[in-house]
Design a protein around this motif. Structure first.
Motif, short mmCIF file in Angstrom:
data_model
loop_
_atom_site.label_atom_id
_atom_site.label_comp_id
_atom_site.label_asym_id
_atom_site.label_seq_id
_atom_site.Cartn_x
_atom_site.Cartn_y
_atom_site.Cartn_z
N LEU B 17 28.10 46.84 41.83
CA LEU B 17 29.49 47.15 41.45
C LEU B 17 30.53 46.37 42.25
CD1 LEU B 17 31.29 49.05 39.63
CD2 LEU B 17 31.55 50.44 41.68
N GLU B 18 30.31 46.28 43.55
CA GLU B 18 31.30 45.61 44.39
C GLU B 18 31.51 44.16 43.95
OE1 GLU B 18 30.80 46.43 48.52
OE2 GLU B 18 32.38 45.01 49.12
N LEU B 21 33.60 44.14 40.82
CA LEU B 21 35.01 44.43 41.09
C LEU B 21 35.71 43.16 41.59
CD1 LEU B 21 35.04 47.96 42.76
CD2 LEU B 21 36.25 47.30 40.69
N LYS B 22 35.01 42.42 42.43
CA LYS B 22 35.58 41.15 42.91
C LYS B 22 35.81 40.19 41.75
CE LYS B 22 33.79 41.39 47.60
NZ LYS B 22 32.53 41.18 48.34
N SER B 23 34.83 40.10 40.84
CA SER B 23 35.00 39.23 39.67
C SER B 23 36.16 39.70 38.82
CB SER B 23 33.74 39.22 38.80
OG SER B 23 32.62 38.91 39.56
N ALA B 24 36.28 41.03 38.68
CA ALA B 24 37.37 41.58 37.85
C ALA B 24 38.72 41.15 38.41
CB ALA B 24 37.27 43.09 37.78
N ASP B 41 37.39 39.43 23.88
CA ASP B 41 36.15 38.80 24.32
C ASP B 41 35.38 39.73 25.27
OD1 ASP B 41 36.94 36.63 22.86
OD2 ASP B 41 37.61 35.45 24.58
N LEU B 42 36.12 40.33 26.17
CA LEU B 42 35.53 41.25 27.16
C LEU B 42 34.90 42.46 26.44
CD1 LEU B 42 37.92 42.54 29.99
CD2 LEU B 42 36.54 44.11 28.69
N TYR B 43 35.62 43.01 25.49
CA TYR B 43 35.16 44.19 24.73
C TYR B 43 33.89 43.83 23.95
CZ TYR B 43 35.87 48.32 21.67
OH TYR B 43 35.75 49.50 20.99
N GLN B 44 33.94 42.67 23.30
CA GLN B 44 32.79 42.24 22.50
C GLN B 44 31.56 42.04 23.38
OE1 GLN B 44 33.61 38.63 20.31
NE2 GLN B 44 31.82 38.89 18.97
N ASN B 45 31.78 41.47 24.56
CA ASN B 45 30.67 41.24 25.49
C ASN B 45 30.02 42.56 25.91
OD1 ASN B 45 29.14 39.44 27.35
ND2 ASN B 45 30.16 40.72 28.91
N THR B 46 30.84 43.56 26.19
CA THR B 46 30.32 44.86 26.60
C THR B 46 29.52 45.49 25.45
OG1 THR B 46 32.10 45.21 28.18
CG2 THR B 46 30.95 47.18 27.41
N GLN B 47 30.07 45.44 24.25
CA GLN B 47 29.36 45.97 23.09
C GLN B 47 28.00 45.28 22.91
OE1 GLN B 47 31.29 46.18 19.35
NE2 GLN B 47 32.18 48.16 19.89
N LYS B 48 28.02 43.97 23.03
CA LYS B 48 26.80 43.17 22.82
C LYS B 48 25.73 43.56 23.84
CE LYS B 48 27.04 38.82 24.11
NZ LYS B 48 26.09 38.57 25.20
N ASN B 49 26.13 43.66 25.10
CA ASN B 49 25.15 43.98 26.15
C ASN B 49 24.62 45.40 26.00
OD1 ASN B 49 25.52 41.45 27.14
ND2 ASN B 49 26.85 42.06 28.83
N LEU B 50 25.50 46.33 25.65
CA LEU B 50 25.07 47.72 25.45
C LEU B 50 24.11 47.82 24.28
CD1 LEU B 50 27.92 50.36 25.67
CD2 LEU B 50 25.84 50.22 27.04
N ARG B 51 24.45 47.13 23.20
CA ARG B 51 23.62 47.16 22.00
C ARG B 51 22.22 46.63 22.31
NH1 ARG B 51 25.44 48.09 16.81
NH2 ARG B 51 27.65 47.76 17.24
N TYR B 248 34.98 46.51 31.11
CA TYR B 248 34.47 45.25 31.69
C TYR B 248 33.25 45.51 32.57
CZ TYR B 248 34.44 41.31 35.02
OH TYR B 248 34.07 40.25 35.82
N LEU B 249 33.39 46.49 33.49
CA LEU B 249 32.31 46.78 34.44
C LEU B 249 31.05 47.24 33.72
CD1 LEU B 249 34.37 48.67 37.19
CD2 LEU B 249 33.41 46.36 37.38
N LEU B 250 31.22 48.02 32.66
CA LEU B 250 30.06 48.49 31.89
C LEU B 250 29.30 47.31 31.29
CD1 LEU B 250 28.38 50.77 30.66
CD2 LEU B 250 30.05 50.93 28.80
N GLY B 251 30.05 46.34 30.79
CA GLY B 251 29.40 45.15 30.22
C GLY B 251 28.62 44.39 31.28
N LYS B 252 29.18 44.31 32.47
CA LYS B 252 28.54 43.56 33.55
C LYS B 252 27.27 44.27 34.03
CE LYS B 252 31.29 40.15 33.75
NZ LYS B 252 30.79 38.82 33.36
N ILE B 253 27.36 45.59 34.16
CA ILE B 253 26.20 46.32 34.68
C ILE B 253 25.11 46.41 33.61
CG2 ILE B 253 25.47 48.65 35.44
CD1 ILE B 253 27.94 48.59 37.30
N ALA B 254 25.51 46.53 32.36
CA ALA B 254 24.50 46.47 31.28
C ALA B 254 23.76 45.13 31.34
CB ALA B 254 25.18 46.68 29.93
N GLU B 255 24.50 44.08 31.65
CA GLU B 255 23.89 42.75 31.76
C GLU B 255 22.90 42.70 32.93
OE1 GLU B 255 26.99 39.76 31.62
OE2 GLU B 255 25.59 38.23 32.37
#
Lengths: 360, 360
Positions: B17-18, B21-24, B41-51, B248-255
């Motif tokens: 997470l840390e 947050l720095k990237s954010a 783009d950010l929203y789409q990325n999160t959806q894609k990774n979650l899916r 944003y963070l959800l997309g990153k952690i899903a990744e």
């Protein structure tokens, strides 16, 4: 390369935000239980700082919602049985009125043409409102509603609740809370926080109205009824797991603002506002949307751009400066520039210089 | 000194997470407009990774709410005209059923005693439900509802919508989405994110039901109706300014989880679960609340503590290890330990060793 954001919200984050995010990690704010003493302390601290910064009377309650948009629904659900009155001078005040209508209220709407203020004085009011809603600072058009006009409505309808949208105004534009019963804002404007938190401040009179409507079985039983929000808030708690990080950050930034002094924040805002309005008058292709000085927002400056706003917005983007387009229908013809506490005098001066040099 | 949080949510944040947050901050995620292409783009990325991570079928829609608690209201408002059926084996499944009742639905409730599962099999169902609600992982009691039992309900009521609370289960416990129509969770449990975001996944059948109820004028016109949430989500937008940072963070952690592999996450969870349940059996003062192995949650372990839970909780706190008390009435008598993806095998081993050494 980092950009400078002058869009009126979400906008540039407050300049101390990064430090507070680091503290939040260090203090493990994101890991604590929202039922723990650590959370209660954090919540209490944020309330205390907000109360002090905004001079909120002790008898007023502060509750957190998920957005200012949510507050529109909660006001309609908890504070109005049948009638409300709305002054609409842009998209946000309009959306609020529409929310009341959507939820079955007889919401009377007084409108103004773009750049003007929908005033109580001279308006032909057809029904006695239970709640009168004003927008102190219309983010879409940069119109400020003068307090003197609101005061007239209060005098004519002393029984009515006075509701005030201060979404993009607070803490720059002062508020005399004693004149209002329901005041709300979101944190991604002047406070420069990440979005995802609304703050709703209610008077004893508003709570009394919610109690009466609840007793009469007239409050929609959502998961966020006002009385339960208040009850939880009194013990520094929330109904569900909230956006703890933002509650923490709001407390920290309110503290920074207290340290700087709200007078200083307001003085700087006035200086920056003057620069922006002068730019709109001096630049041959720009003209201010709001021409009457007492209606010009302290925090959002809106101008018409001859030939359309896109070239100017693109030009500034090439300089890493991001300003807002007009809102809704005015997207292609106007620009909007935020003048929030985090926007320094030097940044606004630089932005004004850049725009002054620009021609199509 | 930093503490290790094993409370079942909010809990320890995901170990990456840390960095995110720095990237954010670097990517200025908190400053961008929610109407900008950068946001889409950010929203789409999160959806894609979650899916991809949760294997959500392409025809299912993913929308964001402000919490899982909100989803209870939205399900009752958008997916049910009159009747629902709820299986309650703890406080959270109970609160969900009560939300449906509060909103005027005839919510039939099947309950179980603490530590048991409220099963469809053998239950005496009195009405035909439009929606059947299951809690895959009851965070209050650590009871897992077996899929085979849910399947029986689906067979008996093929017309009903199948709703599944996976708040503290996903992504550890697998979900076969084809068997469900409304699946939801919040991000402060297994995903180790800051709180303040709910994720709601709906099937075409659920959307069809919402369309029918909307056409019949039976959907409460809140600011978050399902159909509008879906419509906005299809163009990577939201109704109001959302918690952009968390999306944003959800997309990153899903990744991150995709990179690690969900199989590996599940394998580790099983190992940690086995250690915890063995501890509860071996320790002379502990006993598992859930004794049937197939009902034991993959992510939340709950034990009765002889003589009360406070001394053990205090002892661990002195070692900088924070575990949860029992929920609600069980606060003084039970402990709850989260076994989320961010809790490493080594951390759980150390915790188990500490507890094994402990006596009153």
């Amino acid at each position: 390369m980092p950009q400078l954001f002058f869009v009126p919200g979400p906008s540039a984050t407050y300049f101390t935000l990064e430090d507070h995010l680091k503290s939040a990690l260090k203090e493990q704010v994101m890991a604590i239980s929202h039922r723990s003493q650590a959370f209660k302390d954090l919540y209490q601290n944020t309330q205390k700082n907000l109360r002090s910064l905004l001079e909120i009377p002790a008898e007023y309650e502060i509750v957190f919602t998920t957005s200012a948009t949510e507050v529109w629904d909660r006001m309609a659900e908890n504070l109005v049985d049948e009638t409300s009155l709305h002054f609409v001078h842009g998209s946000f005040s309009d959306k609020c009125a529409k929310a009341f209508q959507r939820l079955g209220k007889k919401a009377e709407i007084i409108t103004a043409e773009a750049g003007k203020c929908a005033k109580f004085e001279g308006a032909n009011i057809r029904q006695t409102p239970e709640l009168i809603h004003f927008t102190l600072n219309e983010t879409a058009t940069g119109v400020k509603h003068p307090y003197a006009d609101m005061q007239k409505a209060r005098e004519q309808f002393p029984e009515a609740l006075m509701a005030l949208d201060v979404v993009s105004a607070t803490p720059t534009t002062p508020i005399d809370f004693q004149q209002f019963d329901s005041v709300y804002f979101s944190v991604q404007k002047c406070f420069g926080l990440p979005s995802g938190l609304g703050v709703w401040i209610v008077s004893p009179k508003a709570i009394q109205k919610a109690e009466q409507l609840t007793a009469d079985g007239k409050v929609y039983p959502s998961y966020h009824p006002l009385l339960e929000l208040v009850e939880k808030s009194k013990v520094y708690q929330t109904i569900e797991t909230p956006n703890t990080l933002n509650i923490y950050l709001l407390g920290k930034i309110a503290e920074d603002m207290l340290r700087k002094g709200v007078t200083q924040i307001r003085r700087e805002a006035l200086y920056k506002k003057t620069l922006l309005q002068k730019l709109f008058t001096d630049h041959p292709q720009l003209s201010p949307l709001v021409t009457e000085a007492d209606l010009q927002s302290d925090t959002v400056a809106v101008a018409n751009v001859e030939g359309g706003s896109a070239p100017l917005i693109e030009y500034l983007k090439s300089k890493q400066m991001v300003i807002g387009a007009g809102y809704g229908k005015a997207k292609a013809s106007q620009i909007r520039i935020a003048n929030f506490p985090t926007h320094s005098k030097e940044q606004i001066e630089y932005l004004v210089d850049l725009i002054m040099e620009w021609r199509i």
